[in-house]
Design a protein around this motif. Structure first.
Motif, PDB file in Angstrom:
ATOM      1  N   LYS A 147      48.838 -30.722  18.103  1.00  0.00           N
ATOM      2  CA  LYS A 147      47.722 -30.294  18.826  1.00  0.00           C
ATOM      3  C   LYS A 147      46.459 -31.113  18.839  1.00  0.00           C
ATOM      4  N   MET A 148      46.048 -31.200  17.704  1.00  0.00           N
ATOM      5  CA  MET A 148      44.536 -31.548  17.308  1.00  0.00           C
ATOM      6  C   MET A 148      44.412 -33.011  17.016  1.00  0.00           C
ATOM      7  N   SER A 149      45.473 -33.594  16.544  1.00  0.00           N
ATOM      8  CA  SER A 149      45.398 -34.998  15.895  1.00  0.00           C
ATOM      9  C   SER A 149      46.246 -35.995  17.029  1.00  0.00           C
ATOM     10  N   ILE A 150      47.584 -35.693  17.177  1.00  0.00           N
ATOM     11  CA  ILE A 150      48.416 -36.705  17.991  1.00  0.00           C
ATOM     12  C   ILE A 150      48.247 -36.720  19.179  1.00  0.00           C
ATOM     13  N   PHE A 151      48.364 -35.399  19.880  1.00  0.00           N
ATOM     14  CA  PHE A 151      48.477 -35.432  21.406  1.00  0.00           C
ATOM     15  C   PHE A 151      47.205 -34.458  21.912  1.00  0.00           C
ATOM     16  N   SER A 152      45.960 -34.755  21.257  1.00  0.00           N
ATOM     17  CA  SER A 152      44.886 -34.298  21.579  1.00  0.00           C
ATOM     18  C   SER A 152      44.365 -34.859  22.932  1.00  0.00           C
ATOM     19  N   GLY A 153      43.639 -34.051  23.708  1.00  0.00           N
ATOM     20  CA  GLY A 153      43.216 -34.665  25.158  1.00  0.00           C
ATOM     21  C   GLY A 153      42.111 -35.398  25.073  1.00  0.00           C
ATOM     22  N   VAL A 154      41.509 -35.484  24.195  1.00  0.00           N
ATOM     23  CA  VAL A 154      40.473 -36.453  23.990  1.00  0.00           C
ATOM     24  C   VAL A 154      40.700 -37.860  23.795  1.00  0.00           C
ATOM     25  N   ARG A 155      39.886 -38.910  23.982  1.00  0.00           N
ATOM     26  CA  ARG A 155      40.237 -40.034  23.759  1.00  0.00           C
ATOM     27  C   ARG A 155      40.333 -40.618  22.196  1.00  0.00           C
ATOM     28  N   PHE A 156      40.073 -39.694  21.329  1.00  0.00           N
ATOM     29  CA  PHE A 156      40.413 -40.021  20.110  1.00  0.00           C
ATOM     30  C   PHE A 156      41.611 -39.494  19.419  1.00  0.00           C
ATOM     31  N   GLY A 157      42.307 -38.921  20.285  1.00  0.00           N
ATOM     32  CA  GLY A 157      43.915 -38.530  20.020  1.00  0.00           C
ATOM     33  C   GLY A 157      44.563 -39.677  19.935  1.00  0.00           C
ATOM     34  N   LEU A 158      45.616 -39.663  18.783  1.00  0.00           N
ATOM     35  CA  LEU A 158      46.402 -40.749  18.396  1.00  0.00           C
ATOM     36  C   LEU A 158      47.078 -41.367  19.770  1.00  0.00           C
ATOM     37  N   MET A 159      47.603 -40.558  20.532  1.00  0.00           N
ATOM     38  CA  MET A 159      48.603 -41.038  21.590  1.00  0.00           C
ATOM     39  C   MET A 159      47.688 -41.487  22.804  1.00  0.00           C
ATOM     40  N   ASN A 160      46.539 -40.983  23.026  1.00  0.00           N
ATOM     41  CA  ASN A 160      45.493 -41.387  24.314  1.00  0.00           C
ATOM     42  C   ASN A 160      44.836 -42.534  23.545  1.00  0.00           C
ATOM     43  N   THR A 161      44.638 -42.867  22.200  1.00  0.00           N
ATOM     44  CA  THR A 161      44.230 -44.310  21.742  1.00  0.00           C
ATOM     45  C   THR A 161      45.181 -45.158  22.117  1.00  0.00           C
ATOM     46  N   TRP A 165      44.867 -48.736  24.828  1.00  0.00           N
ATOM     47  CA  TRP A 165      45.238 -50.172  24.640  1.00  0.00           C
ATOM     48  C   TRP A 165      45.673 -50.810  25.833  1.00  0.00           C
ATOM     49  N   PHE A 166      46.749 -50.130  26.492  1.00  0.00           N
ATOM     50  CA  PHE A 166      47.199 -50.647  27.665  1.00  0.00           C
ATOM     51  C   PHE A 166      46.699 -50.298  28.775  1.00  0.00           C
ATOM     52  N   GLY A 167      45.463 -49.829  28.892  1.00  0.00           N
ATOM     53  CA  GLY A 167      44.651 -49.316  30.122  1.00  0.00           C
ATOM     54  C   GLY A 167      44.848 -48.107  30.547  1.00  0.00           C
ATOM     55  N   VAL A 168      45.695 -47.230  29.956  1.00  0.00           N
ATOM     56  CA  VAL A 168      45.930 -45.878  30.518  1.00  0.00           C
ATOM     57  C   VAL A 168      44.961 -44.884  30.303  1.00  0.00           C
ATOM     58  N   GLU A 169      44.684 -44.017  31.309  1.00  0.00           N
ATOM     59  CA  GLU A 169      43.360 -43.181  31.335  1.00  0.00           C
ATOM     60  C   GLU A 169      43.918 -41.961  30.189  1.00  0.00           C
ATOM     61  N   ASN A 170      43.164 -41.338  29.748  1.00  0.00           N
ATOM     62  CA  ASN A 170      43.543 -40.126  28.906  1.00  0.00           C
ATOM     63  C   ASN A 170      43.943 -39.227  29.429  1.00  0.00           C
ATOM     64  N   ILE A 171      44.926 -38.495  28.917  1.00  0.00           N
ATOM     65  CA  ILE A 171      45.901 -37.614  29.359  1.00  0.00           C
ATOM     66  C   ILE A 171      45.686 -36.149  28.791  1.00  0.00           C
ATOM     67  N   ALA A 172      45.259 -35.124  29.618  1.00  0.00           N
ATOM     68  CA  ALA A 172      45.382 -33.617  29.170  1.00  0.00           C
ATOM     69  C   ALA A 172      46.932 -33.241  28.751  1.00  0.00           C
ATOM     70  N   TRP A 173      47.096 -33.624  27.622  1.00  0.00           N
ATOM     71  CA  TRP A 173      48.574 -33.152  27.252  1.00  0.00           C
ATOM     72  C   TRP A 173      48.997 -31.716  27.415  1.00  0.00           C
ATOM     73  N   LEU A 174      48.191 -30.750  27.023  1.00  0.00           N
ATOM     74  CA  LEU A 174      48.306 -29.364  27.083  1.00  0.00           C
ATOM     75  C   LEU A 174      47.378 -28.385  27.839  1.00  0.00           C
ATOM     76  N   ALA A 175      46.663 -29.138  28.732  1.00  0.00           N
ATOM     77  CA  ALA A 175      45.642 -28.410  29.360  1.00  0.00           C
ATOM     78  C   ALA A 175      46.108 -28.390  30.826  1.00  0.00           C
ATOM     79  N   ASN A 176      47.214 -29.156  31.369  1.00  0.00           N
ATOM     80  CA  ASN A 176      47.552 -29.130  32.876  1.00  0.00           C
ATOM     81  C   ASN A 176      49.099 -29.073  32.870  1.00  0.00           C
ATOM     82  N   PRO A 177      49.627 -28.123  33.776  1.00  0.00           N
ATOM     83  CA  PRO A 177      51.074 -27.944  33.651  1.00  0.00           C
ATOM     84  C   PRO A 177      51.543 -28.953  34.922  1.00  0.00           C
ATOM     85  N   ASP A 178      50.788 -29.595  35.707  1.00  0.00           N
ATOM     86  CA  ASP A 178      51.122 -30.708  36.553  1.00  0.00           C
ATOM     87  C   ASP A 178      50.443 -32.101  36.448  1.00  0.00           C
ATOM     88  N   PRO A 179      51.216 -32.914  35.988  1.00  0.00           N
ATOM     89  CA  PRO A 179      52.846 -32.894  35.485  1.00  0.00           C
ATOM     90  C   PRO A 179      52.874 -32.108  33.944  1.00  0.00           C
TER      91      PRO A 179
END
Length: 320
Positions: A147-161, A165-179
């Motif tokens: 929750k706090m490191s790999i799939f953190s919703g901020v841009r410093f999270g590992l997955m968002n980082t 690199w491929f130009g994808v915007e930050n994803i709120a992994w746990l804050a939005n049920p859709d999707p």
């Protein structure tokens, strides 16, 4: 005392061997030893498992709000109330779908890892330990890392980082049920935690397959790879596969720690145990309805487990 004569020499006669006396004390009674060593476990099992189960079943037929010693019998009203609760029934349906996905996925991943490790020529113990090590990790600690490191919703999270690199915007992994990206977080966490344990079970079963079967198949012209796996390896893993699937089904419906720590402040993706926790230990503290929900969940797990076991042939002997 009688004597015997051998070549003129008098010798005392040998005494008859006396029958062995039965041993007394700790070494004399196997039954006593059995109860001596098993009684602590049986007492703990009775006090902390069987008594709470019986007490929960008894509470489910009473109005037990803010008390565990009720006196008003309500019959099956608590069961009816829980079955009318949309949050609880929706969680049962959601986790039936979750079990239908996570069970075959974990089974396939753990079997694949076991096949890879079993074919290694060197460092087999190292890789076996590496894949098994996550099993010793706490579900709470792993959930917080996800929750706090790999799939953190901020841009410093590992997955968002990585996605950045491929130009994808930050994803709120746990804050939005859709999707529902939170399912990706939960599924990857659960696979990381569980696959190593079931890999060990499959690895032990693979090592018990007689090598003569593969040698005979090679003589008969069977090709190594998928053909050998389908006709020799997989049938020999039938009992282990059935046990693994049953354990995975039970574990899927009993999921609590990772969901509670990942989705504690949300209203979606809650498992049945979280709903029961909120009912029995939340503001209402309705132990009667919470106990009824626990019985319903237990019956659902029992029905699904028996259906899986019958479909997969658990407990049946090998066909002759």
């Amino acid at each position: 005392m009688s004597t015997t004569t051998t070549r003129g020499v008098a010798r005392p006669a040998s005494a008859k061997a006396s029958p062995a006396r039965p041993r007394r004390g700790l070494q004399g009674s196997s039954t006593f030893n059995f109860w001596l060593f098993t009684s602590p476990f049986l007492i703990g099992l009775t006090v902390f498992v069987y008594v709470p189960i019986g007490w929960s079943l008894w509470l489910s037929f009473f109005e037990a709000r803010f008390t565990v010693t009720p006196s008003k019998f309500v019959g099956f009203d608590n069961y009816w109330q829980m079955l009318q609760d949309s949050k609880f029934t929706d969680s049962l349906v959601t986790f039936t779908v979750f079990a239908a996905f996570i069970v075959p996925t974990t089974w396939a991943l753990s079997l694949g890892l076991a096949l890879l490790v079993n074919r290694l020529r060197f460092m087999k113990a190292f890789f076996r330990s590496v894949f098994f090590l996550p099993t010793a990790c706490s579900y709470v600690a792993a959930a917080l890392i996800w929750k706090m490191s790999i799939f953190s919703g901020v841009r410093f999270g590992l997955m968002n980082t990585v996605l950045g690199w491929f130009g994808v915007e930050n994803i709120a992994w746990l804050a939005n049920p859709d999707p529902p990206w939170y399912w990706l977080v939960i599924v990857t966490l659960r696979l990381w935690l569980q696959a190593g344990f079931y890999m060990i079970l499959f690895l032990a079963a693979l090592q018990n397959i007689p090598s003569e079967l593969y040698e005979a198949a090679a003589i008969d012209g069977a090709k190594p790879g998928w053909q050998t796996f389908r006709h020799i390896t997989l049938p020999q893993l039938r009992a282990t596969s059935t046990a693994v699937i049953l354990l995975l089904v039970i574990a899927a419906y009993q999921a609590f720690d990772e969901f509670y720590n990942l989705l504690a402040k949300t209203t979606w993706g809650r498992p049945p145990l979280v709903e029961l926790y909120n009912t029995a230990l939340g503001e209402s503290q309705d132990y009667g309805e919470g106990s009824a929900g626990a019985v319903i969940l237990t019956l659902l797990i029992l029905i699904v487990t028996l259906a899986q076991g019958r479909f997969l042939g658990f407990g049946r002997g090998d066909d002759k």
